[in-house]
Every structure is written in C-alpha cells, then in structure tokens.
Motif scaffolding. Structure first.
Motif, short mmCIF file in Angstrom:
data_model
loop_
_atom_site.label_atom_id
_atom_site.label_comp_id
_atom_site.label_asym_id
_atom_site.label_seq_id
_atom_site.Cartn_x
_atom_site.Cartn_y
_atom_site.Cartn_z
N ARG A 125 0.82 -1.20 0.00
CA ARG A 125 0.00 0.00 0.00
C ARG A 125 0.85 1.25 0.00
NH1 ARG A 125 -1.87 2.64 4.42
NH2 ARG A 125 -1.46 0.87 5.77
N SER A 126 2.05 1.23 0.60
CA SER A 126 2.89 2.42 0.68
C SER A 126 4.05 2.38 -0.29
CB SER A 126 3.45 2.56 2.10
OG SER A 126 4.44 1.59 2.34
N ALA A 127 4.05 1.42 -1.21
CA ALA A 127 5.21 1.28 -2.08
C ALA A 127 5.43 2.48 -2.98
CB ALA A 127 5.06 0.02 -2.93
N GLY A 128 4.40 3.33 -3.15
CA GLY A 128 4.54 4.47 -4.03
C GLY A 128 5.46 5.54 -3.48
N GLY A 129 5.87 5.49 -2.25
CA GLY A 129 6.75 6.51 -1.72
C GLY A 129 6.81 6.44 -0.22
N THR A 130 7.76 7.20 0.35
CA THR A 130 7.93 7.23 1.80
C THR A 130 7.81 8.66 2.30
OG1 THR A 130 10.33 7.37 1.48
CG2 THR A 130 9.38 5.19 1.80
N ASP A 131 6.91 9.41 1.73
CA ASP A 131 6.75 10.80 2.13
C ASP A 131 6.31 10.88 3.59
OD1 ASP A 131 7.22 11.88 -0.49
OD2 ASP A 131 5.24 11.14 -1.04
N LEU A 132 6.85 11.87 4.28
CA LEU A 132 6.41 12.21 5.62
C LEU A 132 5.76 13.58 5.57
CD1 LEU A 132 9.37 11.02 7.88
CD2 LEU A 132 7.20 9.86 7.43
N PRO A 133 4.86 13.87 6.51
CA PRO A 133 4.18 15.16 6.47
C PRO A 133 5.13 16.35 6.52
CG PRO A 133 3.07 13.68 7.98
CD PRO A 133 4.34 13.00 7.57
N GLY A 134 6.31 16.17 7.11
CA GLY A 134 7.25 17.27 7.19
C GLY A 134 8.09 17.49 5.95
N ASP A 135 8.08 16.54 5.04
CA ASP A 135 8.89 16.67 3.83
C ASP A 135 8.44 17.87 3.00
OD1 ASP A 135 10.19 14.41 4.63
OD2 ASP A 135 9.18 13.08 3.23
N ALA A 230 -2.93 24.44 1.77
CA ALA A 230 -3.30 24.60 3.17
C ALA A 230 -3.27 23.27 3.90
CB ALA A 230 -4.69 25.24 3.27
N GLU A 231 -3.72 22.20 3.22
CA GLU A 231 -3.65 20.86 3.82
C GLU A 231 -2.21 20.46 4.10
OE1 GLU A 231 -5.02 16.26 2.77
OE2 GLU A 231 -4.51 17.67 1.17
N GLY A 232 -1.33 20.70 3.11
CA GLY A 232 0.07 20.36 3.30
C GLY A 232 0.71 21.11 4.45
N ARG A 233 0.36 22.36 4.59
CA ARG A 233 0.92 23.16 5.70
C ARG A 233 0.41 22.67 7.04
NH1 ARG A 233 3.07 28.18 4.52
NH2 ARG A 233 2.16 29.06 6.40
N ALA A 234 -0.88 22.29 7.11
CA ALA A 234 -1.43 21.76 8.36
C ALA A 234 -0.75 20.44 8.72
CB ALA A 234 -2.94 21.56 8.23
N ASN A 235 -0.51 19.58 7.73
CA ASN A 235 0.18 18.32 7.99
C ASN A 235 1.60 18.56 8.49
OD1 ASN A 235 -2.08 16.99 7.09
ND2 ASN A 235 -1.27 16.54 5.07
N ALA A 236 2.28 19.56 7.91
CA ALA A 236 3.64 19.88 8.34
C ALA A 236 3.66 20.38 9.79
CB ALA A 236 4.26 20.91 7.40
N ARG A 237 2.67 21.21 10.14
CA ARG A 237 2.60 21.70 11.53
C ARG A 237 2.35 20.55 12.49
NH1 ARG A 237 -0.57 25.81 9.04
NH2 ARG A 237 -2.50 24.77 9.76
N ALA A 238 1.48 19.62 12.10
CA ALA A 238 1.21 18.47 12.97
C ALA A 238 2.46 17.62 13.14
CB ALA A 238 0.08 17.64 12.37
N TRP A 239 3.23 17.44 12.07
CA TRP A 239 4.47 16.67 12.17
C TRP A 239 5.43 17.34 13.16
CZ3 TRP A 239 6.79 12.22 11.32
CH2 TRP A 239 8.19 12.17 11.34
N GLU A 240 5.56 18.64 13.09
CA GLU A 240 6.47 19.34 14.00
C GLU A 240 6.04 19.19 15.45
OE1 GLU A 240 6.61 23.31 12.58
OE2 GLU A 240 7.78 22.83 10.78
N ARG A 241 4.73 19.12 15.70
CA ARG A 241 4.25 18.94 17.07
C ARG A 241 4.51 17.52 17.57
NH1 ARG A 241 -0.31 21.69 15.04
NH2 ARG A 241 -1.50 19.73 15.00
N HIS A 242 4.30 16.54 16.72
CA HIS A 242 4.40 15.14 17.16
C HIS A 242 5.80 14.57 17.04
CE1 HIS A 242 0.09 14.46 17.70
NE2 HIS A 242 -0.11 15.15 16.60
N GLU A 243 6.66 15.18 16.24
CA GLU A 243 7.98 14.60 15.97
C GLU A 243 8.81 14.36 17.22
OE1 GLU A 243 12.20 14.38 15.31
OE2 GLU A 243 11.14 16.12 16.16
N PRO A 244 8.85 15.27 18.21
CA PRO A 244 9.66 14.99 19.41
C PRO A 244 9.29 13.67 20.08
CG PRO A 244 9.05 17.30 19.36
CD PRO A 244 8.29 16.63 18.26
N ALA A 245 8.00 13.38 20.20
CA ALA A 245 7.58 12.12 20.82
C ALA A 245 7.86 10.94 19.91
CB ALA A 245 6.09 12.18 21.17
N LEU A 246 7.65 11.10 18.61
CA LEU A 246 7.90 10.01 17.68
C LEU A 246 9.38 9.67 17.59
CD1 LEU A 246 5.49 10.99 14.76
CD2 LEU A 246 5.15 9.21 16.48
#
Length: 515
Positions: A125-135, A230-246
């Motif tokens: 299902r993810s073979a198309g890429g390994t994008d992360l919200p922060g990329d 706008a969706e991409g920017r919201a995803n990037a903000r969420a990644w920055e919030r969760h990344e320390p715990a991840l």
C-alpha cells in the motif's frame, strides 16, 4: 508581450513541476528529508536490496562517527534514518551526502561480478513513496501547481482583454480527459506516482487552460490548489508537534510489510460516475465530430461531460477534513490518500485493544461462590493492581502467596481484563451509525461490547495475525476495509484505510495512514 512573459513563466513552472514530481517518486534529483528541533529524518534508498543490511550497518557507523552527532536510529518501515544533532553538528546536506555515498558504494559493489545485484521492489500500500508530512517535496509540488494556476489565470484574463488568439479547445479537452478519466489517470499515476502525477497533470491543465484563455476553470483550479497547499501546511505543523515524541521511538527493524490485496479495491461512486461520464463525453464528441465536421464542437462535448466537479468536491472535503484533524484533533496524517477513500469504506475492523484502557480489573470469577468468590475477587484485584497478573484467565492458585488461605476450590479461576475506554461505546455507536460491517476478534476482554459487532473472528497466533486475516477475508469478499488498531502493523498495512492509536506501551503505528 505580457502574454509571452506569462507563458514563459508557465513553462518554467511546468519544468519545476516535473522536477518536483521526480522528487515525489524518489528520483535522483533530491532526497526526501526533514530537519528541526535538533534532529533530521533522511530517506534511505535500496534497503530492500540483498545487501541492504550491509548498507545500513555501514551508513549507521559513518553517521555515528561524525562529530556533533548524538545518536542515530534506522526506521526500516519508513525507510528513514533519524539523526540527533548537536547545535554545532553537521548540516542536513552533509548527513545526506553520507547516506548517498553509502548507497552508491553498495550499488557499485552489487554491480561487480558476484555482487548481490538489485532486488525487485516490493509492492504494498505504501510502495509508491515514503513521504512524511514534514517533507518539503510534496508541499513544493503543490505550490508549483498553485503558482501555475495563478500565473495562468492572470495570463488568461489578459489574453481575453487584448483579444489574443486562443488555443483550439481540442488540446484542452485532451488534457482534461486524461486528468479526470480514472483509467487514463491511473496510467499516468502508475508511471509517475500519485503525487507526481497530480503535479504534472495540474501544470499541464493550467498551461492548456491558459492558452485556451479559460479563466473560469483556472479560478476553480486555483481555489482547489490553495486548499491542497493549506492541507500540506497543516500536515507539516502536525508533524512538528508530534515529531519529538515520535523520535523517542524512531527505531524500527521491520520493513513495511509486503501485502497483496486478495481482490482489486472496488471503485467508489465518484470513480464509477467519472468513468461513465468521460466515456459519454468521448462518444458524444465522436458523434458530433462526424455529424458536423467541427473539431471545436467535438472538443466542447468532452469538456462539458468531464466530471471535474466530482473530484473537486472530494478533494475539497478531504483537504478540509485533513486540516481539522491535524489542527483541532491531535491527528497526524501520514498518508493523506486514505482520506480520499473514505467514501468506499464499508467495513471496519477494530482491534480490541483500541477499545480498552491499560488499567486492569477483575471481570469474572468461576468455580467459587459466596464469601470465597468475594475473597478471590478482592485478591485478584489486588494482584492486578500490583502488576502480578496480566489479562486473561488465571487459576486461583496463581494468586499471590498471601492469598493461600482463601480456601478456594482447585478449579476456581479469575478473569483479569482491561477496563473499557470511556469512549469505547461512542466509537462503536459511530461505526454503527456509519452503516459499515463491524468486525473484531473473539476475546473475553470485549465484555458487553461483543454484542455490538456483526462478526467476531478467531484471534489466531497473535492479535495482529487475527486482525490481518479478518481484513483479507473482508477484502476477498469485495469490501473496502478500514482498521482501527494499536499495535498491529501487518493488519494496518493490509487495510485500505489504516487508523492507529498511539499508546506509551506500544510503538507508533508506522504502517498506518493516520496516527
């Protein structure tokens, strides 16, 4: 002059879109990466080669030896290496260069006689890429598409104002048909990847509409592209919030599971309508073209029948949902494509652990009555609170030594279960309201919630295995399946829409679409 400059800008944006598309699919132009808060997440390629383990060992050793590097972990599931960097440590470019050099050394060694060679890519299902919200790659591609529409709209308005010649509608119709016809679009996506195809088709459509001087279509596309940014920017903000715990649980030795869907995913209502509408437009264009001999009228038939509104509506819904999930509900969207499949979901598989807390209690006592039963219940509750008993059935003799004089019968047993989450009932009720088939595993811990499920499957060797088997059975029956789980990587990987709950006691659901 103005139109010429605008068209030149559009061509430049198209070239940038092609470069962004190459980035999205992991081309050689740029490596996916993110850095911030003293850490870097860098894409690692070729881990699925026979010599992938050797490459990883060499790369980790080189990175750890760099001055200013605190620690390094490899996440095979996401194909990322995570590096913690001191303030004066190496830059992201320097770290990426080390990764590139190790990959190149491995490829050169594999090409030598007796080398391991390349391994075929694993489809999943993810073979198309390994994008992360922060990329930055995907967001950059969306901004290129937005810029193409903005420049195109200005140029189209200017062209109409000065009455410049327009491009024949046949060219616009051809690009539009490829963009909206599911079968044709899948061909482009198979070649470029989903995100890359979206960028390439968006730029091509903007260029065609610009030359055809179609400001209305460009204005609609511009609004949609703004929503995607706008969706991409919201995803990037969420990644920055969760990344320390991840990052604290970044290490993952398991590659993304190779899952083969038993049957192709059923087409949704939008795909079915778009397929029929586009075909109707082509047939209509043929009839009109033959009857009138006018290519322009035939092209208009394709444009009129093009089901652009259906896809625009779904994208608008999905981008808005994604933004609110990230900004208002503490969700991290790892793979936003799952939100575009919600209209097809007709089955939900729930991991029992998702409905339970980590607090243990006594659920039942067998083989004892009266005061003995009460004493066993209290003793088991104390042992569970002290961490001496885990979930499941336990013989009375397994209780702590201080309870030996309870006088319990030899066959007496106690059931220790997890306390249901206060929102478990609401989750099940919402699923029932959604009119989807509700499936879970046949385990005692579900208690009274068992009656709410349409089907309870055998647990199997592990919870993950039981959930995965349930998903595959539903997919084989032609259903589109969502999974809600805690620690079930293979079941999440097999799902059409994968939702993972994060728990301190379990690793993050790296194979999920939403955390």
């Amino acid at each position: 002059m103005f139109l010429g400059r605008a068209l030149t800008s559009a061509v430049t944006l198209a070239q940038s879109g092609i470069a962004a598309a190459a980035d999205v699919v992991g081309g050689p132009s740029r490596r996916r990466s993110w850095s911030g808060s003293g850490r870097a997440w860098i894409e690692v390629r070729d881990l699925d080669r026979p010599d992938g383990d050797d490459t990883a060992v060499a790369m980790l050793a080189e990175l750890r030896a760099l001055p200013g590097v605190q620690w390094v972990e490899l996440n095979r599931t996401l194909s990322r290496v995570v590096v913690a960097i001191q303030p004066q440590g190496p830059s992201l470019a320097a770290l990426s260069a080390v990764v590139s050099r190790c990959e190149e050394d491995a490829r050169n060694a594999g090409d030598e006689p007796g080398g391991g060679g390349a391994a075929p890519a694993v489809a999943s299902r993810s073979a198309g890429g390994t994008d992360l919200p922060g990329d930055a790659v995907v967001l950059a591609g969306r901004m290129v598409a937005l810029g193409a529409d903005a420049v195109g709209l200005a140029a189209a308005v200017a062209g109409r104002a000065v009455h410049l010649p327009r491009l024949p509608g046949a060219v616009t119709a051809a690009v539009t048909l490829i963009d909206v016809q599911p079968r044709l679009r899948r061909v482009v996506e198979a070649r470029l990847g989903t995100d890359a195809a979206d960028v390439a088709l968006a730029v091509a459509t903007a260029a065609a509409q610009t030359l055809a001087q179609g400001p209305a279509s460009l204005a609609v596309d511009l609004t949609l592209r703004a929503a995607l940014v706008a969706e991409g920017r919201a995803n990037a903000r969420a990644w920055e919030r969760h990344e320390p715990a991840l990052s604290e649980q970044a290490a993952s030795e398991q590659p993304f599971p190779a899952m083969n869907r038993p049957r192709p995913r059923p087409a949704g209502p939008i795909e079915k309508y778009a397929d029929a509408a586009a075909l109707t437009g082509v047939l209509g264009a043929g009839v009109i073209g033959v009857a009138t001999g006018r290519v322009g009228l035939a092209a208009d038939a394709v444009l009129v029948a093009a089901p652009r509104a259906t896809r625009t509506t779904r994208e608008s819904f999905s981008t808005t949902l994604s933004r609110h999930l990230c900004d208002d509900h503490d969700v991290l969207v790892l793979r936003g494509g799952a939100l575009r499949r919600l209209d097809r979901v007709d089955a939900l598989v729930i991991d029992p652990a998702a409905l339970l807390t980590q607090t243990l209690t006594v659920g039942e006592v067998r083989g004892a009555e009266g005061s003995t039963r009460a004493a066993l219940w209290a003793a088991a509750r104390a042992d569970a609170d002290n961490g001496l008993l885990g979930p499941g059935w336990h013989p009375a003799r397994a209780l702590s030594p201080t309870h030996d004089e309870l006088g319990a019968p030899p066959d007496a047993q106690v059931l220790v279960t997890a306390v249901p989450d206060p929102l478990a009932g609401a989750v099940v009720s919402a699923a029932r309201h959604g009119r989807v088939a509700l499936v879970s595993l046949d385990v005692e811990e579900l208690g009274a919630l068992r009656a709410a499920f349409d089907d309870l499957r055998q647990r199997g060797e592990t919870t993950d295995a039981g959930l995965r088997d349930a998903v595959e059975a539903l997919q084989a029956a032609g259903r589109t399946v969502a999974v809600l789980a805690v620690d079930a990587p293979r079941a999440l990987a097999a799902a059409d829409v994968a939702l993972a709950l994060t728990r301190p006691s379990a690793p993050p659901g790296w194979t999920a679409d939403l955390l």
